[in-house]
Design a protein around this motif. Structure first.
Motif, PDB file in Angstrom:
ATOM      1  N   ILE A  96      73.348   9.131   3.396  1.00 54.09           N
ATOM      2  CA  ILE A  96      72.864   7.868   2.365  1.00 54.09           C
ATOM      3  C   ILE A  96      72.670   6.845   3.710  1.00 54.09           C
ATOM      4  O   ILE A  96      71.732   5.802   3.631  1.00 54.09           O
ATOM      5  N   ALA A  97      73.416   6.519   4.759  1.00 51.17           N
ATOM      6  CA  ALA A  97      73.442   5.367   5.593  1.00 51.17           C
ATOM      7  C   ALA A  97      71.986   5.636   6.474  1.00 51.17           C
ATOM      8  O   ALA A  97      71.383   4.546   6.667  1.00 51.17           O
ATOM      9  N   LEU A  98      71.711   6.870   6.610  1.00 48.90           N
ATOM     10  CA  LEU A  98      70.529   7.287   7.517  1.00 48.90           C
ATOM     11  C   LEU A  98      69.344   6.437   6.832  1.00 48.90           C
ATOM     12  O   LEU A  98      68.441   5.899   7.764  1.00 48.90           O
ATOM     13  N   GLY A  99      69.189   6.375   5.471  1.00 49.96           N
ATOM     14  CA  GLY A  99      68.209   5.792   4.802  1.00 49.96           C
ATOM     15  C   GLY A  99      68.024   4.256   5.128  1.00 49.96           C
ATOM     16  O   GLY A  99      67.065   3.512   4.942  1.00 49.96           O
ATOM     17  N   LEU A 100      69.021   3.811   5.468  1.00 56.24           N
ATOM     18  CA  LEU A 100      69.121   2.252   5.908  1.00 56.24           C
ATOM     19  C   LEU A 100      69.028   1.856   7.296  1.00 56.24           C
ATOM     20  O   LEU A 100      69.052   0.712   7.761  1.00 56.24           O
ATOM     21  N   LYS A 101      68.685   2.873   8.374  1.00 52.54           N
ATOM     22  CA  LYS A 101      68.614   2.738   9.587  1.00 52.54           C
ATOM     23  C   LYS A 101      67.728   1.756   9.997  1.00 52.54           C
ATOM     24  O   LYS A 101      68.087   0.862  10.874  1.00 52.54           O
ATOM     25  N   SER A 102      66.514   1.646   9.488  1.00 50.17           N
ATOM     26  CA  SER A 102      65.496   0.817   9.638  1.00 50.17           C
ATOM     27  C   SER A 102      65.490  -0.576   9.639  1.00 50.17           C
ATOM     28  O   SER A 102      65.384  -1.755   9.919  1.00 50.17           O
ATOM     29  N   ARG A 103      66.633  -0.602   8.664  1.00 49.18           N
ATOM     30  CA  ARG A 103      67.075  -2.051   8.199  1.00 49.18           C
ATOM     31  C   ARG A 103      67.781  -2.867   9.170  1.00 49.18           C
ATOM     32  O   ARG A 103      67.898  -4.108   9.179  1.00 49.18           O
ATOM     33  N   LYS A 104      68.334  -2.358  10.312  1.00 55.48           N
ATOM     34  CA  LYS A 104      69.202  -3.160  11.461  1.00 55.48           C
ATOM     35  C   LYS A 104      70.145  -3.751  10.718  1.00 55.48           C
ATOM     36  O   LYS A 104      70.405  -5.013  11.006  1.00 55.48           O
ATOM     37  N   LEU A 105      71.080  -3.199   9.916  1.00 58.92           N
ATOM     38  CA  LEU A 105      72.115  -3.875   9.260  1.00 58.92           C
ATOM     39  C   LEU A 105      73.439  -3.870  10.238  1.00 58.92           C
ATOM     40  O   LEU A 105      73.395  -2.850  10.984  1.00 58.92           O
ATOM     41  N   SER A 106      74.194  -4.548  10.188  1.00 57.36           N
ATOM     42  CA  SER A 106      75.679  -4.271  10.838  1.00 57.36           C
ATOM     43  C   SER A 106      76.280  -3.139  10.244  1.00 57.36           C
ATOM     44  O   SER A 106      75.961  -2.832   9.188  1.00 57.36           O
ATOM     45  N   ARG A 107      77.297  -2.459  10.953  1.00 58.72           N
ATOM     46  CA  ARG A 107      77.788  -1.382  10.542  1.00 58.72           C
ATOM     47  C   ARG A 107      78.669  -1.797   8.987  1.00 58.72           C
ATOM     48  O   ARG A 107      78.447  -1.240   8.219  1.00 58.72           O
ATOM     49  N   GLN A 108      79.228  -3.060   9.207  1.00 58.57           N
ATOM     50  CA  GLN A 108      79.932  -3.681   7.665  1.00 58.57           C
ATOM     51  C   GLN A 108      79.012  -3.524   6.630  1.00 58.57           C
ATOM     52  O   GLN A 108      79.080  -3.311   5.593  1.00 58.57           O
TER      53      GLN A 108
END
Ligand SMILES: Nc1ncnc2c1ncn2[C@@H]1O[C@H](COP(=O)(O)OP(=O)(O)O)[C@@H](O)[C@H]1O
Ligand SMILES: [Mg+2]
Length: 225
Positions: A96-108
């Motif tokens: 699920i986190a993989l889908g967010l990768k392009s968002r450049k979010l912090s780990r938290q």
């Protein structure tokens, strides 16, 4: 949601699978029915640019699926017929986190978004489970979480209750009912889509009916005889 097909056609190896089609879709819940091989999946894949038109255009929320494929895929999430193929990484929360990768979010931020979407579908207890160990119903919810974590405007589901027993079918039906997103569902499970706002019927690569579900289903029964 604003989906426009403009004389859009799909051809595979010289064979026309979807004949040129012009229509717009804006209803919040749209069902798609039709016999096997009638072109339903091809039509749905054209909406998020997985299949590009061999002629004509498909425009989704103002973005052409050929010129702006990436934007189109951000607007529309697609849940495949076999959700096993949706989950790429072995551990669910990593997938699920993989889908967010392009968002450049912090780990938290990423962890919080993953936790929130798992909670939304009541599957927090599956976070560290291996995707291939999940049951059919759990897999369908996991696929929903992995697609909706990126907050698409449109959710497309290809036969979401296909391989499910009655209990899981009910679970998926209730889950779909509670979604706020615009949804487009391909289904042979007519109960799942019978109270939707609009229903399309495909037959031999052409749109054979388009309107209220009751009318479209009646036409489908005639064609299937
Ligand atoms: N990638 C492809 N290459 C060649 N033929 C395809 C491809 N995808 C679909 N088709 C063909 O297009 C037709 C419609 O398929 P599909 O859209 O999957 O129908 P449905 O979802 O209604 O069962 C079928 O005859 C299928 O074999
Ligand atoms: Mg199909």
């Amino acid at each position: 949601m604003d989906i426009r097909f403009e004389e859009a056609e799909a051809r595979f190896e010289g064979r026309t699978v979807l004949h040129p089609l012009t229509l717009s879709l804006s209803e919040r819940r749209i069902g798609i029915i039709g016999l096997n091989g009638s072109g339903k999946t091809t039509f749905a894949r054209m909406i998020n640019g997985l299949v590009t038109p061999s002629a004509g255009h498909v425009v989704v929320n103002g973005f052409d699926t050929v010129k702006h494929g990436e934007k189109v895929r951000a607007e529309s999430g697609f849940i495949f017929q076999n959700p096993q193929n949706q989950i790429i990484l072995p551990i669910l929360k990593e997938d699920i986190a993989l889908g967010l990768k392009s968002r450049k979010l912090s780990r938290q931020q990423s962890d919080a978004a993953v936790d929130a979407v798992l909670d939304r579908f009541g599957i927090s207890h599956l976070a560290t489970r291996r995707a291939h160990e999940l049951s059919g119903g759990e897999l369908q919810l996991a696929a929903l979480a992995s697609v909706l974590v990126t907050e698409p405007d449109i959710l497309i589901m290809d036969e979401p209750t296909n391989q499910l027993d009655l209990k899981n079918r009910e679970l998926v039906r209730r889950t779909i009912e509670g979604l706020g997103e615009n949804i487009i569902v391909i289904s042979h499970d007519l109960e799942l889509v019978e109270d939707f706002d609009r229903m399309l019927l495909f037959h031999e690569g052409r749109l054979a009916a388009d309107g209220p579900p009751a009318d479209t289903i009646r036409r489908y029964r005639e064609l299937a005889r």
